[in-house]
Design a protein around this motif. Structure first.
Motif, PDB file in Angstrom:
ATOM      1  N   GLY A 110       0.821  -1.205   0.000  1.00 52.73           N
ATOM      2  CA  GLY A 110       0.000   0.000   0.000  1.00 52.73           C
ATOM      3  C   GLY A 110       0.850   1.247   0.000  1.00 52.73           C
ATOM      4  N   ILE A 111       0.174   2.376   0.372  1.00 56.89           N
ATOM      5  CA  ILE A 111       0.803   3.691   0.369  1.00 56.89           C
ATOM      6  C   ILE A 111       0.910   4.171   1.827  1.00 56.89           C
ATOM      7  CG2 ILE A 111       0.601   6.089  -0.398  1.00 56.89           C
ATOM      8  CD1 ILE A 111       1.254   4.150  -2.612  1.00 56.89           C
ATOM      9  N   TRP A 112       2.065   4.712   2.170  1.00 55.58           N
ATOM     10  CA  TRP A 112       2.282   5.285   3.518  1.00 55.58           C
ATOM     11  C   TRP A 112       2.158   6.795   3.448  1.00 55.58           C
ATOM     12  CZ3 TRP A 112       2.320   4.143   8.408  1.00 55.58           C
ATOM     13  CH2 TRP A 112       2.902   5.038   9.337  1.00 55.58           C
ATOM     14  N   ASN A 113       1.198   7.314   4.206  1.00 52.80           N
ATOM     15  CA  ASN A 113       0.984   8.749   4.267  1.00 52.80           C
ATOM     16  C   ASN A 113       1.826   9.293   5.404  1.00 52.80           C
ATOM     17  OD1 ASN A 113      -0.002  11.407   4.564  1.00 52.80           O
ATOM     18  ND2 ASN A 113      -2.073  10.809   3.919  1.00 52.80           N
ATOM     19  N   GLU A 114       2.871   9.992   5.008  1.00 54.20           N
ATOM     20  CA  GLU A 114       3.812  10.486   6.018  1.00 54.20           C
ATOM     21  C   GLU A 114       3.195  11.573   6.875  1.00 54.20           C
ATOM     22  OE1 GLU A 114       7.305  10.539   8.141  1.00 54.20           O
ATOM     23  OE2 GLU A 114       6.702   9.150   6.521  1.00 54.20           O
ATOM     24  N   VAL A 115       2.314  12.373   6.285  1.00 49.60           N
ATOM     25  CA  VAL A 115       1.697  13.471   7.038  1.00 49.60           C
ATOM     26  C   VAL A 115       0.763  12.929   8.100  1.00 49.60           C
ATOM     27  CG1 VAL A 115       0.246  15.536   6.849  1.00 49.60           C
ATOM     28  CG2 VAL A 115       1.915  15.013   5.052  1.00 49.60           C
ATOM     29  N   LYS A 116      -0.080  11.994   7.679  1.00 47.11           N
ATOM     30  CA  LYS A 116      -1.057  11.430   8.622  1.00 47.11           C
ATOM     31  C   LYS A 116      -0.510  10.229   9.395  1.00 47.11           C
ATOM     32  CE  LYS A 116      -5.124  12.828   5.945  1.00 47.11           C
ATOM     33  NZ  LYS A 116      -6.360  12.354   5.271  1.00 47.11           N
ATOM     34  N   GLN A 117       0.696   9.802   9.055  1.00 49.25           N
ATOM     35  CA  GLN A 117       1.275   8.632   9.696  1.00 49.25           C
ATOM     36  C   GLN A 117       0.289   7.470   9.645  1.00 49.25           C
ATOM     37  OE1 GLN A 117       4.505   8.220  11.358  1.00 49.25           O
ATOM     38  NE2 GLN A 117       4.816   9.950   9.956  1.00 49.25           N
ATOM     39  N   LYS A 118      -0.171   7.184   8.399  1.00 52.11           N
ATOM     40  CA  LYS A 118      -1.201   6.172   8.209  1.00 52.11           C
ATOM     41  C   LYS A 118      -0.861   5.322   6.991  1.00 52.11           C
ATOM     42  CE  LYS A 118      -6.188   5.629   7.503  1.00 52.11           C
ATOM     43  NZ  LYS A 118      -7.465   6.341   7.308  1.00 52.11           N
ATOM     44  N   PHE A 119      -1.116   4.013   7.098  1.00 51.07           N
ATOM     45  CA  PHE A 119      -0.880   3.076   6.005  1.00 51.07           C
ATOM     46  C   PHE A 119      -2.211   2.792   5.324  1.00 51.07           C
ATOM     47  CE2 PHE A 119      -0.752  -1.329   4.456  1.00 51.07           C
ATOM     48  CZ  PHE A 119       0.283  -1.228   3.544  1.00 51.07           C
ATOM     49  N   ASN A 120      -2.219   3.020   4.015  1.00 44.84           N
ATOM     50  CA  ASN A 120      -3.420   2.773   3.224  1.00 44.84           C
ATOM     51  C   ASN A 120      -3.155   1.579   2.299  1.00 44.84           C
ATOM     52  OD1 ASN A 120      -4.838   5.096   4.200  1.00 44.84           O
ATOM     53  ND2 ASN A 120      -3.544   6.382   2.869  1.00 44.84           N
ATOM     54  N   PRO A 121      -3.706   0.395   2.612  1.00 44.85           N
ATOM     55  CA  PRO A 121      -3.420  -0.783   1.794  1.00 44.85           C
ATOM     56  C   PRO A 121      -4.057  -0.697   0.400  1.00 44.85           C
ATOM     57  CG  PRO A 121      -5.115  -1.269   3.424  1.00 44.85           C
ATOM     58  CD  PRO A 121      -4.649   0.128   3.696  1.00 44.85           C
ATOM     59  N   SER A 122      -3.428  -1.385  -0.552  1.00 48.14           N
ATOM     60  CA  SER A 122      -3.968  -1.464  -1.914  1.00 48.14           C
ATOM     61  C   SER A 122      -5.169  -2.396  -1.922  1.00 48.14           C
ATOM     62  CB  SER A 122      -2.910  -1.984  -2.892  1.00 48.14           C
ATOM     63  OG  SER A 122      -1.809  -1.096  -2.944  1.00 48.14           O
ATOM     64  N   PRO A 123      -6.147  -2.144  -2.772  1.00 51.20           N
ATOM     65  CA  PRO A 123      -7.331  -3.015  -2.770  1.00 51.20           C
ATOM     66  C   PRO A 123      -7.002  -4.465  -3.094  1.00 51.20           C
ATOM     67  CG  PRO A 123      -7.736  -0.975  -4.012  1.00 51.20           C
ATOM     68  CD  PRO A 123      -6.283  -0.985  -3.704  1.00 51.20           C
ATOM     69  N   ASP A 124      -6.030  -4.681  -3.944  1.00 51.48           N
ATOM     70  CA  ASP A 124      -5.683  -6.040  -4.324  1.00 51.48           C
ATOM     71  C   ASP A 124      -4.264  -6.405  -3.884  1.00 51.48           C
ATOM     72  OD1 ASP A 124      -4.465  -4.225  -5.931  1.00 51.48           O
ATOM     73  OD2 ASP A 124      -4.868  -5.250  -7.825  1.00 51.48           O
ATOM     74  N   GLY A 125      -3.814  -5.714  -2.850  1.00 50.62           N
ATOM     75  CA  GLY A 125      -2.428  -5.927  -2.451  1.00 50.62           C
ATOM     76  C   GLY A 125      -2.266  -6.711  -1.144  1.00 50.62           C
ATOM     77  N   GLU A 126      -3.246  -7.556  -0.771  1.00 45.74           N
ATOM     78  CA  GLU A 126      -3.154  -8.317   0.486  1.00 45.74           C
ATOM     79  C   GLU A 126      -3.003  -9.799   0.147  1.00 45.74           C
ATOM     80  OE1 GLU A 126      -5.730  -9.201   4.528  1.00 45.74           O
ATOM     81  OE2 GLU A 126      -6.108  -7.371   3.372  1.00 45.74           O
ATOM     82  N   PHE A 127      -2.009 -10.447   0.827  1.00 44.31           N
ATOM     83  CA  PHE A 127      -1.725 -11.864   0.579  1.00 44.31           C
ATOM     84  C   PHE A 127      -1.540 -12.579   1.927  1.00 44.31           C
ATOM     85  CE2 PHE A 127      -0.003  -9.252  -2.770  1.00 44.31           C
ATOM     86  CZ  PHE A 127      -0.561  -9.783  -3.910  1.00 44.31           C
ATOM     87  N   LEU A 128      -1.895 -13.873   1.978  1.00 41.70           N
ATOM     88  CA  LEU A 128      -1.745 -14.685   3.190  1.00 41.70           C
ATOM     89  C   LEU A 128      -0.991 -15.948   2.832  1.00 41.70           C
ATOM     90  CD1 LEU A 128      -2.381 -15.149   6.208  1.00 41.70           C
ATOM     91  CD2 LEU A 128      -4.449 -16.352   5.471  1.00 41.70           C
ATOM     92  N   ILE A 129       0.163 -16.120   3.417  1.00 43.87           N
ATOM     93  CA  ILE A 129       0.964 -17.313   3.185  1.00 43.87           C
ATOM     94  C   ILE A 129       0.683 -18.247   4.370  1.00 43.87           C
ATOM     95  CG2 ILE A 129       3.266 -18.235   2.837  1.00 43.87           C
ATOM     96  CD1 ILE A 129       4.142 -15.440   1.953  1.00 43.87           C
ATOM     97  N   SER A 130       0.052 -19.388   4.095  1.00 47.81           N
ATOM     98  CA  SER A 130      -0.349 -20.317   5.146  1.00 47.81           C
ATOM     99  C   SER A 130       0.809 -21.228   5.536  1.00 47.81           C
ATOM    100  CB  SER A 130      -1.540 -21.154   4.661  1.00 47.81           C
ATOM    101  OG  SER A 130      -1.872 -22.123   5.628  1.00 47.81           O
TER     102      SER A 130
END
Length: 571
Positions: A110-130
């Protein structure tokens, strides 16, 4: 329902074991909680390290897959190459989950907002390795720990590409290690409980043994064994308090034994005194009865015989009067009723008075009575009447046991300390060594001395004179010493301090409370005998009145006896 233990040893053992068990349980809980918190912190640190390692590998894979392109576009879309790489779930990714993370790995781009100190994940950028296919070790188990995600930022600026990695349900040895620690604590607690049982049994035995000894000794004393004692000393008790209690019990038992022995001696002495009083009174009473019976028979006695009987009866009455007076005097001394009235006076006056009183008796007996008194006054605090009585008793005793032609000497010597010494010395029959220790016993008159002194000494002595002397000297805090040789004479040495009150040492222990009651009991019994004496005297007076009336009717023949009888009666 079982009754609780009643014995002190059982109670102490149960109380000690219960205290140790409660302490061990509380300590075990505290120790386990402390160890659990320590293991949790260690687990958090381990997960953090593994999470950082996973993030490093994922970053490397993402950069490799993106090549020269951005991993995440500035619009927040993940690079398709990167997406396809992490959708493969190949062996390399499984290695990350199974070997590095030892947990399920959640990866978000995702994108890191330095001003707000907040992480905004990408809509299709989440993965789970089991890591479901991972074989956990025997001491590993899934932990419910939720770690904080770790992020990496690719470039600076207000909007930067970033990767976030989080481990889910990592494998941990925390539970196994906690079980091991719990087992060790349980084993240690069991050993501690066993040891506490042994210690409790030993300590309770050490503590209960003195109590059992106290109980046994108290029961023995209650049953009459006054010699019962308990073991005392540092080795007999477990603490100083119990040791002191044992020592004080022995002191109390010793005092109790002493008091009871004193009471028994007082009781036996009272019985002996009563027997002596009975004997001393019954002897003149028997003579008086005989005289009364003879006097009552007017036809069997002539005037001279009746006069002789009346004279003898008078002497017997005088003897009983002196005896009862001495008994009363000693009773007052014993009960503390008669106390010396101390005054600073010339001791020579008391001694000279006693000598003057005995002078007439000495002349009748044909005994020389000498005095050696200092020329100057001897001022000593004393009771003149009591001291005079003591000297008079000693002089009378010396005259009684000194044959005609003998000498009795009274010597007074002032001492440098302010005290005074009085010596009453005679050259009479003396006292044998066997009888010397008993001369101050009440009613003791000796045997050899009386045999040598003759019938007159046996008839006049009561055995109380020297006892009275001893009591008077003791009341003045003085000392009396006797020296005697059989056939050579006797010497009594009396020492009176300058002030009896200053000469008193530590106060003597009080007499047992029953001593005075024993004295009263003896006095009551003696009163019955004195009552019988009074009855006999009344009968004698009636006979004397009858004799007087008879003499007046026969004026001429019985005139001389009548005069003598009246004279005797008035006496």
């Amino acid at each position: 329902m079982n009754a609780p233990p009643r014995g002190i040893r059982a109670r102490l053992t149960v109380a000690f074991i219960a205290t140790v068990a409660a302490s061990l349980a509380l300590s075990g809980v505290l120790v386990i909680n402390s160890i659990d918190e320590t293991l949790r912190l260690q687990e958090v640190a381990s997960v953090s390290v593994r999470q950082s390692s996973v993030l490093y590998v994922v970053e490397d894979l993402a950069r490799t897959a993106a090549g020269s392109d951005l991993v995440v576009s500035r619009t927040g879309r993940i690079n398709p190459k990167v997406r396809n790489r992490f959708l493969l779930q190949d062996a390399a990714l499984q290695k990350i989950a199974n070997e590095i993370a030892r947990a399920d790995v959640q990866i978000r781009f995702g994108i890191w907002n330095e001003v707000k100190q907040k992480f905004n994940p990408s809509p299709d950028g989440e993965f789970l390795i089991s890591s479901a296919a991972m074989e956990p070790a025997s001491d590993e188990a899934r932990a419910s720990l939720q770690s904080e995600p770790t992020r990496v930022i690719f470039s600076g600026g207000p909007q930067s590409s970033a990767i976030e990695v989080k481990l889910i349900e990592p494998l941990s040895t925390r539970a196994a290690r906690l079980r091991e620690v719990g087992g060790v604590i349980a084993l240690a607690s069991a050993l501690a409980m066993l040891l506490s049982v042994l210690i409790a049994a030993f300590l309770s035995q050490r503590f209960a043994r003195p109590v059992a000894e106290l109980s046994s000794a108290a029961a023995a004393i209650g049953n009459g064994d006054l010699t019962a004692r308990v073991s005392a000393g540092p080795d007999a008790a477990i603490n100083d308090e119990m040791s002191t209690l044992l020592e004080q019990f022995n002191v109390m038992a010793e005092r109790l034994e002493t008091s009871v022995r004193a009471l028994r001696r007082e009781r036996d002495g009272g019985q002996a005194h009563l027997a002596d009083i009975s004997h001393e009174l019954r002897t003149p009473m028997a003579a008086l009865r005989a005289f009364v019976d003879l006097l009552a028979d007017e036809q069997a006695t002539d005037a001279p015989t009746r006069k002789r009987l009346l004279d003898e009866a008078g002497r017997q009455l005088e003897r009983m009067d002196a005896l009862t007076a001495n008994i009363l005097e000693l009773s007052r001394f014993d009960a503390g009723i008669s106390q010396p009235r101390l005054e600073s006076a010339d001791l020579r006056v008391s001694v000279r008075t006693a000598i003057d009183q005995a002078a007439a008796g000495a002349r009748r007996r044909g005994v020389a009575l000498n005095e050696e008194l200092p020329s100057r006054s001897v001022l000593v605090r004393h009771d003149p009447m009591l001291v005079g009585q003591a000297i008079a008793n000693l002089v009378a005793n010396a005259l009684k046991f000194t044959p005609r032609g003998g000498t009795v000497t009274v010597v007074m010597q002032p001492l440098a300390t302010g005290a005074a010494r009085i010596v009453v010395r005679d050259d009479g029959v003396g006292i044998s060594p066997e009888e010397l220790p008993r001369i101050f016993d009440r009613f003791y008159r000796g045997t050899e001395g009386l045999a040598a002194a003759g019938r007159s000494a046996r008839a006049t002595g009561s055995g109380l004179g020297l006892a009275i002397v001893k009591s008077i000297v003791d009341m003045h805090a003085g000392r009396i010493v006797v020296e005697s040789l059989a056939g050579k004479g006797t010497s009594f040495t009396l020492t009176f301090p300058a002030d009896p009150e200053l000469a008193q040492g530590e106060p003597a222990e009080p007499e047992p409370p029953s001593a005075s009651s024993s004295l009263i009991s003896v006095g009551r019994r003696a009163a019955a005998l004195l009552g019988e004496v009074a009855k006999t005297s009344l009968r004698l007076r009636r006979v004397l009145r009858a004799d007087t009336a008879s003499s007046e009717e026969h004026e001429t023949p019985l005139a001389p006896p009548k005069g003598r009888a009246r004279k005797k009666e008035s006496t």
